[in-house]
Design a protein around this motif. Sequence first.
Motif, PDB file in Angstrom:
ATOM      1  N   ILE A  79       0.840  -1.202   0.000  1.00  0.00           N
ATOM      2  CA  ILE A  79       0.000   0.000   0.000  1.00  0.00           C
ATOM      3  C   ILE A  79       0.871   1.246   0.000  1.00  0.00           C
ATOM      4  O   ILE A  79       0.623   2.188  -0.758  1.00  0.00           O
ATOM      5  N   SER A  80       1.902   1.249   0.827  1.00  0.00           N
ATOM      6  CA  SER A  80       2.811   2.399   0.888  1.00  0.00           C
ATOM      7  C   SER A  80       3.476   2.643  -0.465  1.00  0.00           C
ATOM      8  O   SER A  80       3.584   3.795  -0.918  1.00  0.00           O
ATOM      9  N   ASP A  81       3.901   1.576  -1.122  1.00  0.00           N
ATOM     10  CA  ASP A  81       4.509   1.702  -2.449  1.00  0.00           C
ATOM     11  C   ASP A  81       3.507   2.276  -3.454  1.00  0.00           C
ATOM     12  O   ASP A  81       3.860   3.122  -4.281  1.00  0.00           O
ATOM     13  N   GLY A  82       2.264   1.823  -3.382  1.00  0.00           N
ATOM     14  CA  GLY A  82       1.225   2.320  -4.279  1.00  0.00           C
ATOM     15  C   GLY A  82       0.939   3.796  -4.051  1.00  0.00           C
ATOM     16  O   GLY A  82       0.771   4.560  -5.006  1.00  0.00           O
ATOM     17  N   VAL A  83       0.910   4.202  -2.797  1.00  0.00           N
ATOM     18  CA  VAL A  83       0.692   5.609  -2.479  1.00  0.00           C
ATOM     19  C   VAL A  83       1.834   6.452  -3.026  1.00  0.00           C
ATOM     20  O   VAL A  83       1.614   7.520  -3.604  1.00  0.00           O
ATOM     21  N   ASP A  84       3.060   5.980  -2.849  1.00  0.00           N
ATOM     22  CA  ASP A  84       4.220   6.713  -3.375  1.00  0.00           C
ATOM     23  C   ASP A  84       4.144   6.861  -4.884  1.00  0.00           C
ATOM     24  O   ASP A  84       4.425   7.942  -5.425  1.00  0.00           O
ATOM     25  N   LYS A  85       3.751   5.795  -5.578  1.00  0.00           N
ATOM     26  CA  LYS A  85       3.629   5.864  -7.036  1.00  0.00           C
ATOM     27  C   LYS A  85       2.542   6.842  -7.448  1.00  0.00           C
ATOM     28  O   LYS A  85       2.698   7.595  -8.419  1.00  0.00           O
ATOM     29  N   ALA A  86       1.432   6.836  -6.714  1.00  0.00           N
ATOM     30  CA  ALA A  86       0.337   7.758  -7.032  1.00  0.00           C
ATOM     31  C   ALA A  86       0.780   9.203  -6.824  1.00  0.00           C
ATOM     32  O   ALA A  86       0.477  10.072  -7.646  1.00  0.00           O
ATOM     33  N   LYS A  87       1.514   9.451  -5.734  1.00  0.00           N
ATOM     34  CA  LYS A  87       2.019  10.803  -5.482  1.00  0.00           C
ATOM     35  C   LYS A  87       2.952  11.249  -6.605  1.00  0.00           C
ATOM     36  O   LYS A  87       2.887  12.398  -7.057  1.00  0.00           O
ATOM     37  N   ASP A  88       3.823  10.347  -7.030  1.00  0.00           N
ATOM     38  CA  ASP A  88       4.741  10.671  -8.118  1.00  0.00           C
ATOM     39  C   ASP A  88       3.974  10.982  -9.405  1.00  0.00           C
ATOM     40  O   ASP A  88       4.317  11.913 -10.136  1.00  0.00           O
ATOM     41  N   ALA A  89       2.940  10.193  -9.683  1.00  0.00           N
ATOM     42  CA  ALA A  89       2.144  10.408 -10.887  1.00  0.00           C
ATOM     43  C   ALA A  89       1.431  11.754 -10.833  1.00  0.00           C
ATOM     44  O   ALA A  89       1.413  12.508 -11.813  1.00  0.00           O
ATOM     45  N   ILE A  90       0.874  12.078  -9.676  1.00  0.00           N
ATOM     46  CA  ILE A  90       0.179  13.356  -9.519  1.00  0.00           C
ATOM     47  C   ILE A  90       1.153  14.520  -9.667  1.00  0.00           C
ATOM     48  O   ILE A  90       0.854  15.523 -10.325  1.00  0.00           O
ATOM     49  N   SER A  91       2.319  14.345  -9.087  1.00  0.00           N
ATOM     50  CA  SER A  91       3.352  15.395  -9.206  1.00  0.00           C
ATOM     51  C   SER A  91       3.740  15.593 -10.664  1.00  0.00           C
ATOM     52  O   SER A  91       3.910  16.732 -11.120  1.00  0.00           O
ATOM     53  N   GLY A  92       3.886  14.503 -11.396  1.00  0.00           N
ATOM     54  CA  GLY A  92       4.208  14.591 -12.813  1.00  0.00           C
ATOM     55  C   GLY A  92       3.135  15.299 -13.612  1.00  0.00           C
ATOM     56  O   GLY A  92       3.415  16.100 -14.511  1.00  0.00           O
ATOM     57  N   ILE A  93       1.874  15.015 -13.281  1.00  0.00           N
ATOM     58  CA  ILE A  93       0.763  15.672 -13.974  1.00  0.00           C
ATOM     59  C   ILE A  93       0.762  17.165 -13.663  1.00  0.00           C
ATOM     60  O   ILE A  93       0.606  17.986 -14.567  1.00  0.00           O
TER      61      ILE A  93
END
Length: 76
Positions: A55-69
């Motif tokens: 879950i923590s890894d998924g949250v980190d990936k989502a944050k990175d994706a949002i930051s990229g957007i």
Amino acid sequence: MAAEDKIENGLDNLAGKAKEAGGKLTGDDRLEAEGKADQVQAQAKDKVDEAKQTISDGVDKAKDAISGIKDSLKKD
């Protein structure tokens, strides 16, 4: 999963195996059952820790994706 948690869970599992073996050796059904229960509990803790990490890894990936957007929208 933190290395400390993995080690602790492994030690709990080993302790459970020792209790189970001691119970079998002495004919103590209660001790044997307690050892098996300890092993199941240690394995369950491992699974919970693995799930937390996933879950923590998924949250980190989502944050990175949002930051990229956000970054790509700022460029436009």
